[in-house]
Design a protein around this motif. Structure first.
Motif, short mmCIF file in Angstrom:
data_model
loop_
_atom_site.label_atom_id
_atom_site.label_comp_id
_atom_site.label_asym_id
_atom_site.label_seq_id
_atom_site.Cartn_x
_atom_site.Cartn_y
_atom_site.Cartn_z
N UNK A 171 0.83 -1.20 0.00
CA UNK A 171 0.00 0.00 0.00
C UNK A 171 0.87 1.26 0.00
N UNK A 172 1.99 1.21 0.73
CA UNK A 172 2.90 2.34 0.72
C UNK A 172 3.48 2.59 -0.66
N UNK A 173 3.83 1.53 -1.37
CA UNK A 173 4.37 1.70 -2.72
C UNK A 173 3.29 2.15 -3.70
N UNK A 174 2.05 1.73 -3.47
CA UNK A 174 0.94 2.21 -4.30
C UNK A 174 0.80 3.73 -4.16
N UNK A 175 0.85 4.22 -2.92
CA UNK A 175 0.77 5.67 -2.69
C UNK A 175 1.91 6.41 -3.38
N UNK A 176 3.12 5.85 -3.32
CA UNK A 176 4.26 6.49 -3.97
C UNK A 176 4.12 6.44 -5.49
N UNK A 177 3.49 5.37 -6.01
CA UNK A 177 3.25 5.29 -7.45
C UNK A 177 2.25 6.35 -7.90
N UNK A 178 1.20 6.57 -7.11
CA UNK A 178 0.25 7.63 -7.43
C UNK A 178 0.93 8.99 -7.41
N UNK A 179 1.83 9.18 -6.46
CA UNK A 179 2.61 10.42 -6.39
C UNK A 179 3.44 10.61 -7.67
N UNK A 180 4.08 9.54 -8.12
CA UNK A 180 4.91 9.64 -9.32
C UNK A 180 4.11 10.03 -10.54
N UNK A 181 2.91 9.45 -10.70
CA UNK A 181 2.07 9.77 -11.86
C UNK A 181 1.59 11.21 -11.80
N UNK A 182 1.05 11.62 -10.64
CA UNK A 182 0.50 12.98 -10.52
C UNK A 182 1.58 14.05 -10.62
#
Length: 452
Positions: A159-170
């Protein structure tokens, strides 16, 4: 005399060398403004120096916390434990990275059309996501101490990496808009001719701050890893860095003053324009003034701030016909006749409809269908038109039968069109005087109607 000249040369050499160093640093980290005599004042007055200060501070905070998170994850997967295997650690990382990749694809598919209209909100969303992601990665190893909670380690790091992935896209999707803004602001153009230099200098700044962050994070990790640092101090340090990160991002985004209108800015200045009792030329808020109060979070509007009649922009033909008072046949006839009038000033179709559900049948809403030739300025005009209709609707009673309702709506639409013919030129001039570019209005990604 010889000694005086020699001393003068010895003093001049360091001064000259210092100038060369300053020039080299400036050419590496700051954009080269064409007019060198005013470059320093432009960098300062535009807010660029303050922006890069806050931006680099938040980047440094992220670097420091990321190293701490990496250290915690390595401890969680078994580095330093005799019972840990390389295979289990590898599988944990594979699952974690796979979740991040899948999340980035799904998020791109869902939100890609909205990135350009809500640049500042998505940038702040990215900052919040990376904070949540780092926090989850730091907390995850703590559950291993409890047999009942140890199974939550892998879901937490995923879940932490999912949040960081969303950060990278946005963050990646919105960075271009900020670079274009500073390119136009610093170089005085509107074509983005200096965007490559702004991007290169931004990369150089991040490289240096990344290196400084690595050194500081290494020292910090070494101090915290000795075991003589209390948990309260550790948590306090982490919370302080996170707070600085969020505040620095907020301050940097408040400096950005876009001169184009998204949904929130358009609603604000239209409401401000209509609040003028005289309905003449009015002084609207400038982009710089509005940037100080523009919301950075995706939060639902308070009931008292919601318009009485919701406005739906870019409605499809099917929905327009289904919930408006027009039938499909009559609507198609009206649209076709208007389309044949090439000199028509109105590149959209507006009417009043109902909510579409039985229990909300009499709840009105304003529908706007956009023509394929509708420009960005026409979208702003359509929204002003919709607000005029909404104001007229608020002053009427809603308790009517269907026939009376249709007649009242037709009268209101006719009155709103007469008001629009008088107010739209005034609104154009007022918006232009305030510094807004209506030709770059970006409100909705909805449908457009094409005629064959």
């Amino acid at each position: 005399k010889f000694r005086l000249r020699q001393v003068g040369r010895e003093i001049a050499k360091p001064t000259l060398a210092l100038k060369h160093v300053k020039s080299a640093l400036r050419s590496t980290f700051l954009p080269s403004i064409p007019s060198s005599s005013t470059s320093k004042s432009i960098l300062s007055s535009s807010g660029y120096l303050q922006y890069i200060l806050f931006d680099n501070v938040q980047d440094l905070c992220t670097s420091l916390r990321s190293v701490l998170a990496t250290q915690r994850i390595l401890e969680g997967v078994g580095v330093g434990r005799a019972d840990a295997t390389a295979l289990s650690a590898t599988l944990n990382f594979l699952i974690r990275d796979g979740c991040g990749m899948l999340a980035s694809l799904l998020f791109t598919s869902y939100a890609s059309k909205s990135f350009g209209r809500n640049v500042k909100r998505w940038k702040y969303f990215a900052d919040i996501m990376v904070d949540i992601g780092i926090t989850l990665e730091i907390v995850a190893p703590s559950v291993l101490s409890s047999p009942a909670l140890s199974r939550w380690f892998l879901p937490l790091i995923c879940l932490g990496n999912v949040c960081k992935a969303l950060c990278g896209v946005a963050a990646g999707a919105t960075s271009g808009a900020f670079q274009l803004y500073w390119s136009n602001k610093l170089f005085g153009t509107q074509d983005g001719s200096g965007i490559s230099e702004v991007s290169a200098k931004s990369g150089a700044q991040r490289t240096v701050m990344g290196g400084v962050g690595l050194v500081m994070a290494g020292l910090l990790a070494k101090c915290l890893g000795r075991g003589n640092v209390g948990m309260v101090l550790w948590i306090s340090l982490y919370c302080t860095l996170t707070s600085i990160h969020l505040m620095a991002n907020r301050w940097s985004l408040k400096i950005i003053a876009f001169d184009w209108l998204n949904s929130w800015r358009l609603h604000f200045i239209v409401d401000q324009f209509l609040m003028n009792s005289k309905l003449t030329f009015s002084k609207l808020s400038t982009p710089k003034e509005l940037s100080k109060i523009e919301p950075l979070l995706f939060l639902p509007q308070l009931e008292r701030k919601k318009p009485m009649c919701p406005v739906e922009m870019g409605v499809s033909f099917n929905r327009f016909a289904r919930i408006s008072h027009h039938t499909s046949a009559s609507l198609q006839t009206v649209m076709t006749q208007r389309q044949k009038q090439r000199d028509a000033q109105q590149k959209y179709f507006l009417t009043v409809g109902h909510a579409g559900r039985k229990r909300e049948k009499h709840k009105r809403r304003i529908l706007v269908a956009l023509d394929s030739e509708c420009s960005n300025k026409d979208v702003a005009k359509a929204y002003l038109h919709a607000c005029l209709v909404g104001r007229e609707l608020e002053s009427t009673s809603k308790q009517h039968n269907d026939v009376e309702e249709i007649e009242i709506i037709k009268e209101i639409e006719a009155e709103a069109e007469r008001m629009l013919a008088r107010l739209w030129p005034l609104f154009e001039v007022s918006a232009s005087n305030a510094g807004w570019n209506l030709d770059k209005t970006s409100v909705t990604e909805g449908f457009k109607l094409y005629f064959e």
